[in-house]
Scaffold this motif. Sequence first.
Motif, short mmCIF file in Angstrom:
data_model
loop_
_atom_site.label_atom_id
_atom_site.label_comp_id
_atom_site.label_asym_id
_atom_site.label_seq_id
_atom_site.Cartn_x
_atom_site.Cartn_y
_atom_site.Cartn_z
N MET A 1 0.83 -1.18 0.00
CA MET A 1 0.00 0.00 0.00
C MET A 1 0.87 1.24 0.00
SD MET A 1 -3.61 -0.57 1.76
CE MET A 1 -3.82 1.11 1.50
N LEU A 2 0.37 2.23 -0.68
CA LEU A 2 0.96 3.57 -0.66
C LEU A 2 0.11 4.42 0.28
CD1 LEU A 2 2.62 6.02 -1.69
CD2 LEU A 2 1.00 6.14 -3.61
N VAL A 3 0.76 5.11 1.20
CA VAL A 3 0.07 6.01 2.12
C VAL A 3 0.54 7.43 1.82
CG1 VAL A 3 -0.25 6.69 4.53
CG2 VAL A 3 -0.14 4.25 3.92
N VAL A 4 -0.41 8.33 1.56
CA VAL A 4 -0.11 9.74 1.34
C VAL A 4 -0.87 10.51 2.42
CG1 VAL A 4 -0.24 11.68 -0.27
CG2 VAL A 4 0.18 9.35 -1.15
N GLU A 5 -0.12 11.03 3.37
CA GLU A 5 -0.70 11.72 4.54
C GLU A 5 0.33 12.72 5.04
OE1 GLU A 5 -2.51 13.33 7.41
OE2 GLU A 5 -3.69 11.69 6.57
N ASP A 6 -0.09 13.98 5.24
CA ASP A 6 0.86 15.01 5.63
C ASP A 6 1.08 15.15 7.13
OD1 ASP A 6 -1.66 16.13 6.07
OD2 ASP A 6 -1.05 18.14 5.43
N GLU B 1 5.13 0.24 -6.93
CA GLU B 1 4.41 -1.00 -7.17
C GLU B 1 3.52 -1.22 -5.95
OE1 GLU B 1 4.37 -2.78 -9.96
OE2 GLU B 1 5.72 -1.29 -10.83
N ALA B 2 2.26 -0.88 -6.08
CA ALA B 2 1.32 -0.99 -4.96
C ALA B 2 0.00 -1.51 -5.47
CB ALA B 2 1.12 0.37 -4.29
N ALA C 1 -4.18 2.26 -13.02
CA ALA C 1 -5.12 1.25 -12.54
C ALA C 1 -4.78 0.77 -11.13
CB ALA C 1 -5.21 0.07 -13.51
N ILE C 2 -4.29 1.69 -10.30
CA ILE C 2 -4.05 1.40 -8.88
C ILE C 2 -5.21 2.01 -8.11
CG2 ILE C 2 -2.55 1.77 -6.89
CD1 ILE C 2 -0.18 1.91 -8.87
N PRO C 3 -6.03 1.19 -7.46
CA PRO C 3 -7.16 1.73 -6.72
C PRO C 3 -6.70 2.54 -5.51
CG PRO C 3 -6.96 -0.63 -6.35
CD PRO C 3 -5.93 -0.27 -7.36
N PHE C 4 -7.55 3.45 -5.08
CA PHE C 4 -7.21 4.29 -3.94
C PHE C 4 -8.48 4.65 -3.17
CE2 PHE C 4 -7.54 6.80 -7.79
CZ PHE C 4 -8.49 7.75 -7.45
N LEU D 1 -13.43 -2.95 -0.15
CA LEU D 1 -14.32 -2.57 -1.26
C LEU D 1 -13.52 -2.07 -2.47
CD1 LEU D 1 -17.20 -0.72 0.63
CD2 LEU D 1 -17.39 -2.83 -0.71
N ALA D 2 -12.57 -1.19 -2.23
CA ALA D 2 -11.78 -0.63 -3.34
C ALA D 2 -10.99 -1.73 -4.05
CB ALA D 2 -10.83 0.46 -2.82
#
Length: 121
Positions: A1-6, A43-44, A69-72, A108-109
């Motif tokens: 998983m990729l996490v984007v959080e400030d 690659e996530a 095509a990487i869901p988020f 779900l995603a």
Amino acid sequence: MLVVEDEGAVAMLIEEMLEELGCEVVASVARLATALDVARHVEADLAMLDVNLAGQFVFPVAEVLRDRAIPFVFSTGYGASRIPAEFSECHILHKPYSESELRQKITLAASEAKRQKRSLP
């Protein structure tokens, strides 16, 4: 998983919850420019995107992930009104959220992404 959080403490909490759910966090970034670069190469299987990154909206990152095509899943404390119409079908977690809510949205995603991949010619 990729996490984007400030927010560092929030990012750590998300990472811990994801790991407890059996996910591997392959990258965690806090700034839009870095998130864009990572989104182009990471690659996530899935990403968690904070809508507001230090005053900048994350939607360019969402566009890159969508193109790859990487869901988020978006996470926000502002409500769905800040989400552009082009992303109205995306899953949204409203801060603060629980681990069970996180599990539900990422499940779900991921399942929707699998269905879409199966339906492609």
